[in-house]
Design a protein around this motif. Sequence first.
Motif, short mmCIF file in Angstrom:
data_model
loop_
_atom_site.label_atom_id
_atom_site.label_comp_id
_atom_site.label_asym_id
_atom_site.label_seq_id
_atom_site.Cartn_x
_atom_site.Cartn_y
_atom_site.Cartn_z
N SER A 44 0.82 -1.21 0.00
CA SER A 44 0.00 0.00 0.00
C SER A 44 0.86 1.26 0.00
CB SER A 44 -0.94 0.00 1.21
OG SER A 44 -0.21 0.19 2.41
N LYS A 45 2.13 1.13 0.32
CA LYS A 45 3.03 2.29 0.36
C LYS A 45 3.98 2.34 -0.83
CE LYS A 45 2.95 2.34 5.38
NZ LYS A 45 3.70 2.13 6.61
N CYS A 46 3.78 1.46 -1.81
CA CYS A 46 4.73 1.32 -2.92
C CYS A 46 4.25 2.00 -4.19
CB CYS A 46 4.97 -0.15 -3.22
SG CYS A 46 5.64 -1.05 -1.83
N ASP A 47 5.11 2.84 -4.73
CA ASP A 47 4.85 3.43 -6.03
C ASP A 47 5.53 2.65 -7.15
OD1 ASP A 47 3.29 5.53 -5.00
OD2 ASP A 47 5.08 6.69 -4.53
N VAL A 48 6.67 2.02 -6.83
CA VAL A 48 7.41 1.22 -7.80
C VAL A 48 7.78 -0.10 -7.15
CG1 VAL A 48 9.52 1.06 -9.18
CG2 VAL A 48 8.34 3.24 -8.99
N ILE A 49 7.54 -1.19 -7.87
CA ILE A 49 7.84 -2.53 -7.36
C ILE A 49 8.68 -3.26 -8.39
CG2 ILE A 49 6.85 -4.75 -6.64
CD1 ILE A 49 4.18 -2.84 -6.33
N LEU A 50 9.76 -3.86 -7.93
CA LEU A 50 10.58 -4.73 -8.77
C LEU A 50 10.46 -6.14 -8.22
CD1 LEU A 50 12.72 -5.56 -10.85
CD2 LEU A 50 14.47 -4.75 -9.22
N SER A 51 9.97 -7.04 -9.02
CA SER A 51 9.85 -8.44 -8.63
C SER A 51 10.92 -9.24 -9.35
CB SER A 51 8.46 -8.97 -9.00
OG SER A 51 8.40 -10.35 -8.73
N SER A 82 -2.45 8.79 -10.23
CA SER A 82 -1.29 7.94 -10.51
C SER A 82 -1.51 6.53 -9.96
CB SER A 82 -0.04 8.55 -9.89
OG SER A 82 -0.17 8.59 -8.49
N MET A 83 -0.81 5.58 -10.57
CA MET A 83 -0.87 4.19 -10.13
C MET A 83 0.55 3.71 -9.83
SD MET A 83 -3.55 2.48 -12.88
CE MET A 83 -2.25 2.10 -13.99
N ASN A 84 0.62 2.59 -9.11
CA ASN A 84 1.93 2.01 -8.88
C ASN A 84 2.44 1.41 -10.20
OD1 ASN A 84 0.53 -0.40 -9.15
ND2 ASN A 84 0.69 -0.95 -7.01
N ARG A 85 3.74 1.12 -10.23
CA ARG A 85 4.35 0.57 -11.43
C ARG A 85 5.05 -0.72 -11.04
NH1 ARG A 85 5.18 4.88 -13.08
NH2 ARG A 85 7.09 5.50 -12.04
N LEU A 86 4.86 -1.77 -11.83
CA LEU A 86 5.44 -3.08 -11.54
C LEU A 86 6.40 -3.50 -12.64
CD1 LEU A 86 5.64 -5.79 -10.03
CD2 LEU A 86 3.53 -6.49 -11.20
N TYR A 87 7.64 -3.76 -12.23
CA TYR A 87 8.65 -4.34 -13.11
C TYR A 87 8.80 -5.80 -12.70
CZ TYR A 87 10.09 0.47 -14.18
OH TYR A 87 10.13 1.78 -14.58
N ALA A 100 2.29 -7.09 -14.88
CA ALA A 100 3.44 -6.17 -14.92
C ALA A 100 3.29 -5.11 -15.99
CB ALA A 100 4.73 -6.96 -15.14
N ASP A 101 3.76 -3.92 -15.65
CA ASP A 101 3.83 -2.84 -16.63
C ASP A 101 5.03 -3.05 -17.54
OD1 ASP A 101 1.67 -1.10 -15.50
OD2 ASP A 101 3.00 -1.18 -13.77
N HIS A 102 6.08 -3.61 -16.97
CA HIS A 102 7.32 -3.88 -17.71
C HIS A 102 7.80 -5.27 -17.31
CE1 HIS A 102 7.37 0.39 -18.68
NE2 HIS A 102 7.12 0.60 -17.39
#
Length: 178
Positions: A44-51, A82-87, A100-102
Amino acid sequence: QLQALRARLPRATWHHYEPAGRDNARAGSRLAFGEYVETRYDFSKCDVILSLDADFLFHGPGNVRYAREFADKRRVRQGQASMNRLYMVESTPSVTGAMADHRLALGPSAIPLLARRIAARVGILRGVNAPATTASATDKWIEAVAADLELHRGTCLVVAGEGQPPVVHALAHAMNES
């Protein structure tokens, strides 16, 4: 019960095997913190996530809560544009990868090297794998992820998959700490 069994059969030996254990995550936490810790994320606190090969939306402890928190940050509401972004880096297609966005598909053996390169790029490791003279698609992807992580320092998260070796978990912890 085990103690009662050992009392009745003092010469018996007990063997324990867990084929789907979280040994890599435990060993990675020990590398990072000097002790075993159980990691709990707050998406809930993440704007960018790298998995790093972590299918956190579908598999593992906390996946239902993680999916809800992740989805809540994807909803565009009044006053929130704005939305979070997932790599996602993964070796096998997954539910999280589909969201994933990317997404970058890599073989399992290439993910630890990629994690080291991203960690080096964001300042966790010094002098590891300098960029090649000719930029490949992977180099551009690493550069974009690292720039986004740096831009959102404090509101980004790196998650390592259960199957990743302990060093990848330790690097994820170090990037999250940074």
